[in-house]
Motif scaffolding. Structure first.
Motif, short mmCIF file in Angstrom:
data_model
loop_
_atom_site.label_atom_id
_atom_site.label_comp_id
_atom_site.label_asym_id
_atom_site.label_seq_id
_atom_site.Cartn_x
_atom_site.Cartn_y
_atom_site.Cartn_z
N ALA A 103 0.91 -1.16 0.00
CA ALA A 103 0.00 0.00 0.00
C ALA A 103 0.94 1.20 0.00
N ALA B 85 -6.23 -3.16 -3.52
CA ALA B 85 -6.12 -1.70 -3.29
C ALA B 85 -7.29 -0.98 -3.96
N THR C 286 -14.76 -0.64 7.60
CA THR C 286 -13.35 -0.28 7.39
C THR C 286 -13.25 1.25 7.35
#
Ligand SMILES: NC(=O)c1ccc[n+]([C@@H]2O[C@H](COP(=O)([O-])OP(=O)(O)OC[C@H]3O[C@@H](n4cnc5c(N)ncnc54)[C@H](OP(=O)(O)O)[C@@H]3O)[C@@H](O)[C@H]2O)c1
Length: 259
Positions: free
Chosen positions: A36, A84, A183
């Motif tokens: 990430a 991602a 999240t």
């Protein structure tokens, strides 16, 4: 497939579903590399037991180099989880083409760059596995999801096509389409999110789906049912439903810009 001992690369693993999945797969004995942009958060997820390879997937060359770094660190690659992604609500007024492009650059082109980073080596070795992160948001058009949903619909189509073209060359392609998962991505939302699950539950569903070679993982079950039915709703009825949502500001209407 056997997860224990598998060499697995996960993008978007600094938070949310990717971080939970990295922990779940490491707990099941996989050798995991995490990517990430935020190196510090990646280090916290890795906790000394995963390989950390920071990368911005919108950068094609950097992403291809990250794939090579992961293969070098793990001694090869068996599974790439291309997770991602980004979400923000799209507003039709004022129209913002850049916001749309930003979604596609991360969610679609970021995935395409990641595929470039892993597919050639997998084809050369005649084996491998791509786990692509889509969303039930790609199933039907929803007000406010014009940019995100269009990108996820593109990914659903891309992974389905690749399941054929790569599958005959020994590379398995699996699609993940979650409903709402708690999240940082969904924490910002101010609209109802039915059937919400925790990231750990999502991670278990994905790990089980990988182990069981499922072509498609849609969860939780009530959301799967709702969205499979939604796909069958005639256009006229869907238009009436989405107009109601837009009028109430539940998804894309002007009255709830902050969400
Ligand atoms: N949460 C849900 O309800 C839900 C539902 C369906 C599908 N999904 C999908 O699940 C995936 C993960 O989302 P999440 O809910 O776990 O959200 P999240 O916690 O915000 O995670 C997104 C991840 O993607 C990374 N990322 C974003 N832009 C990136 C870039 N340019 N380059 C590299 N990494 C990047 C972020 O890390 P950095 O910021 O450190 O780069 C982060 O690790 C996304 O593809 C999302 O669309 C989520």
């Amino acid at each position: 497939m056997e997860i224990s001992g598998a060499r697995i690369w996960i993008t978007g693993a600094s938070s949310g579903i990717g971080a939970a999945l990295a922990r779940e797969l490491a707990d099941r004995g996989a050798r995991v590399a995490v990517s990430a942009r935020n190196e510090q958060r990646l280090g916290e997820v890795a906790a000394g037991r995963m390989t950390v390879v920071p990368v911005d997937v919108t950068d094609r060359a950097a992403t291809v180099a990250a794939g090579a770094a992961v293969r070098a660190a793990l001694g090869g690659l068996d599974v790439a989880v291309l997770n991602a992604g980004t979400w923000s609500r799209f507003h039709v007024e004022p129209w913002n083409s850049q916001a749309f492009a930003d979604h596609l650059q991360t969610n679609v082109m970021g995935t395409v760059h990641s595929l470039e980073a892993v597919v050639p080596a997998m084809l050369a070795q005649g084996s491998g596995r791509i786990v692509g992160m889509a969303s039930v948001a790609g199933y039907r058009g929803l007000p406010g999801s014009e940019a995100y949903g269009a990108g996820k619909a593109a990914l659903l189509n891309l992974f389905e096509a690749l399941r054929g073209s790569l599958g005959v060359r020994g590379v398995v392609v699996q699609t993940v389409s979650p409903g709402f998962v708690r999240t940082p991505m969904t924490d910002r939302n101010r609209f109802p999110m039915p059937f919400m699950v925790e990231p750990e539950e999502a991670a278990r569903a994905i790990a089980d789906g990988i182990a069981r070679d499922k072509a498609e993982m849609v969860f939780p079950a009530p959301m799967m049912l709702a969205m499979k039915v939604a796909r069958l709703v005639p256009v006229r009825a869907w238009t009436a439903l989405t107009a109601t949502l837009a009028r109430r500001g539940l998804h894309g209407g002007p009255s709830r810009r902050a969400g």
